[in-house]
Each structure stands twice: as C-alpha cells, then as structure tokens.
Design a protein around this motif. Structure first.
Motif, short mmCIF file in Angstrom:
data_model
loop_
_atom_site.label_atom_id
_atom_site.label_comp_id
_atom_site.label_asym_id
_atom_site.label_seq_id
_atom_site.Cartn_x
_atom_site.Cartn_y
_atom_site.Cartn_z
N GLN A 40 0.83 -1.19 0.00
CA GLN A 40 0.00 0.00 0.00
C GLN A 40 0.87 1.25 0.00
OE1 GLN A 40 -3.31 0.13 -0.30
NE2 GLN A 40 -3.42 -2.11 -0.43
N PRO A 41 0.39 2.36 -0.56
CA PRO A 41 1.17 3.59 -0.57
C PRO A 41 1.44 4.07 0.85
CG PRO A 41 -0.69 3.75 -2.06
CD PRO A 41 -0.87 2.50 -1.30
N GLY A 42 2.65 4.55 1.07
CA GLY A 42 3.02 5.07 2.37
C GLY A 42 3.53 4.02 3.32
N SER A 43 3.51 2.75 2.95
CA SER A 43 4.01 1.71 3.84
C SER A 43 5.53 1.72 3.83
CB SER A 43 3.49 0.34 3.42
OG SER A 43 3.90 0.03 2.10
N ASP A 44 6.12 1.54 4.98
CA ASP A 44 7.57 1.56 5.13
C ASP A 44 8.10 0.14 5.13
OD1 ASP A 44 10.17 2.14 5.60
OD2 ASP A 44 9.85 3.28 7.44
N GLY A 45 8.95 -0.18 4.17
CA GLY A 45 9.51 -1.52 4.09
C GLY A 45 10.37 -1.87 5.28
N GLN A 46 11.12 -0.88 5.80
CA GLN A 46 11.97 -1.16 6.94
C GLN A 46 11.14 -1.49 8.18
OE1 GLN A 46 15.20 -1.49 6.81
NE2 GLN A 46 15.23 -0.99 4.63
N LYS A 47 9.99 -0.86 8.32
CA LYS A 47 9.13 -1.19 9.45
C LYS A 47 8.60 -2.61 9.34
CE LYS A 47 7.60 3.55 10.40
NZ LYS A 47 6.43 4.46 10.49
N LYS A 48 8.31 -3.05 8.12
CA LYS A 48 7.84 -4.43 7.94
C LYS A 48 8.94 -5.42 8.31
CE LYS A 48 4.43 -3.51 4.35
NZ LYS A 48 3.99 -3.83 2.96
N ILE A 49 10.17 -5.13 7.89
CA ILE A 49 11.28 -6.02 8.22
C ILE A 49 11.50 -6.05 9.73
CG2 ILE A 49 13.76 -6.36 7.93
CD1 ILE A 49 13.51 -5.10 5.18
N ALA A 50 11.43 -4.87 10.38
CA ALA A 50 11.62 -4.84 11.83
C ALA A 50 10.50 -5.60 12.53
CB ALA A 50 11.66 -3.39 12.30
N ALA A 51 9.27 -5.49 12.03
CA ALA A 51 8.16 -6.21 12.65
C ALA A 51 8.34 -7.72 12.52
CB ALA A 51 6.84 -5.77 12.01
N LEU A 52 8.80 -8.17 11.34
CA LEU A 52 9.04 -9.60 11.17
C LEU A 52 10.18 -10.08 12.08
CD1 LEU A 52 8.69 -10.10 7.31
CD2 LEU A 52 7.22 -11.01 9.09
N ALA A 53 11.23 -9.30 12.17
CA ALA A 53 12.33 -9.68 13.04
C ALA A 53 11.89 -9.72 14.51
CB ALA A 53 13.50 -8.72 12.87
N GLU A 54 11.08 -8.75 14.92
CA GLU A 54 10.58 -8.74 16.29
C GLU A 54 9.67 -9.93 16.56
OE1 GLU A 54 8.18 -5.70 19.30
OE2 GLU A 54 8.69 -5.11 17.24
#
Length: 257
Positions: A223-237
């Motif tokens: 989706q527009p405005g989604s941050d890829g780094q936040k997704k990676i951090a969420a998966l790592a967490e």
C-alpha cells in the motif's frame, strides 16, 4: 546384595513436547520470510540493472572500433563501457542538436521522414510521446485518480493525461469537460485501457505515479506510504518473540504426577 526387584524403576526418556517442533518451524518460517524480504528486492534490482547494462553494451559495442574497446588492452571485458559510450554519444547529439547547424539538420531529417507515408505517422507519434515524457514540463501521467470502473461501486486507479483535442471534444456527448486517462492492468502496468472520462467522474488522489505503479504491480499487497523497513523490523521482532517464547516453554520443569 541388592536384588533387581529392589532397584528403583527407570524413568522413561523425556519426550520432546510437540510445541518445540511447531516453535522451530515458526521461527524458521519467520527468519526465511525476513531474509526473502531483505534479499529479494536487492537481487531483482541488481539483475535488472545488469540486464540493462549488458543489453546496451551489446548494441553499442559493434559500433566501437577494436582499438577503443577496453577488452583489447585488458584480459577481461569491462561491463558498462558501452553504456558510457551511449551516454556520451546522446549528450553530444543533444549538444549538436541545440545549435543552429544541428537544428537545421534535424529539420531536414524530419522533412525527409515526413514524406514517407508509413514512417511519418510512426515518427510523429513517437516524437510526441518522448517529448511529453522526457521534457519535464508536461503534466501527463503525473497525477493519479480513481474512476468507477468496470461496474458501479468498483473503483480503479487511473493515470490522468491531457484533455482531448478540439476535434474529439466536439464529438463527445454532453457539455461536460472530458479528460483522457490510462487505466493500467495488474500486475503488468504497461498494458491497460485508454479512454475519455468526464472530469467530474474522476476522484483525484494524492499519490505519485510510482506509488500507483507499485500498488498495481503488487495487486494491493504493498500500500502507498508503507515503510519496508518497518515491515522487516516487525518480522524480526515477531521471530525474536517466538524464539523467546519457545525457549521459556522448553525451560519449564516437567510436571511429576
């Protein structure tokens, strides 16, 4: 002497709880998805860049004399040399075309192409497209909107282009102003539908054309405005939380009944 009956009963071997297997598979899946998200875009970007560089090299290298090729003096080929030559050649061509002599030669060539029946239409159409896309002054395909298509209640993303010409505008029904739009198809945004829509039927959204293309190619996943780094951090967490939870579960003392 102690008899065999007096020996304490042997404890059965501890069984691995089924949660340990599921916890291991969950951690493995989370780590794999995290690695895929990190490495996938990088690998595809490098692959497309390498393909473009080698494609340009294959086109330009036959026109470069052997004495000026890097592989003549090096024991290996130098990727990108053809791309560098192409960039300098196009820059030199633009410099010459901006001068008086260059403009005269360009006008002469355009008049020559204008006398060819089939080539004339192809050249004029392509020239207008390139001037619109690369001039940096036009507004075509820089705005994104929503159109109710293909049925009422169903909305599609469109790229807003220019208003129709006077000849076409006079033939369109109604007195309302129309505008031309391009509706890209998913997941390949280079194909789609082109049509004229009443200006009041277009809902313009604050989104760049690049974000719209990403949204279409991903079929709504990104989706527009989604941050890829936040997704990676969420998966790592999430993977770290699963590891801690499974470790704590394995360290719990077994219940003795």
């Amino acid at each position: 002497m102690m008899q065999s009956d007096d020996l304490p009963p042997l404890a059965p071997p501890a069984e691995v709880p089924p949660e340990a297997h599921s916890g291991f598979m969950a951690r493995f899946r989370n780590y794999f998805l995290t690695g895929l998200i990190v490495a996938g875009p990088i690998a595809i970007t490098f692959y497309l860049t390498w393909w473009f560089v080698t494609w340009v090299d294959g086109i330009v290298r036959p026109f470069v004399p052997m004495a000026y090729r890097p592989e003549t003096y090096l024991p290996f080929g130098l990727p990108g040399s053809g791309l560098i030559v192409a960039v300098f050649a196009l820059t030199l061509l633009g410099f010459l075309a901006a001068n008086l002599i260059g403009r005269t030669l360009v006008d002469l060539g355009e008049r020559l192409l204008g006398r060819m029946p089939v080539v004339r239409a192809i050249y004029r159409g392509l020239k207008q497209v390139f001037e619109t896309l690369f001039s940096g002054q036009g507004s075509s395909f820089r705005r994104v909107g929503l159109v109710e298509f293909p049925a009422p209640g169903m909305w599609s993303i469109v790229l807003i282009s220019q208003a129709p010409s006077v000849e076409i505008a006079n033939k369109l029904p109604g007195q309302e102003e129309h505008i031309s739009v391009f509706l890209p198809c998913a997941p390949n945004p280079t194909t789609g539908f082109f049509f004229y829509v009443p200006k009041s039927k277009i809902v313009e959204v604050q989104m760049s054309a690049e974000d719209a293309a990403t949204l279409i190619m991903s079929c709504g996943v990104v989706q527009p405005g989604s941050d890829g780094q936040k997704k990676i951090a969420a998966l790592a967490e999430m993977a770290n939380a699963a590891r801690v939870a499974n470790g704590a579960r394995l360290q719990e003392p077994a219940k003795v009944e």
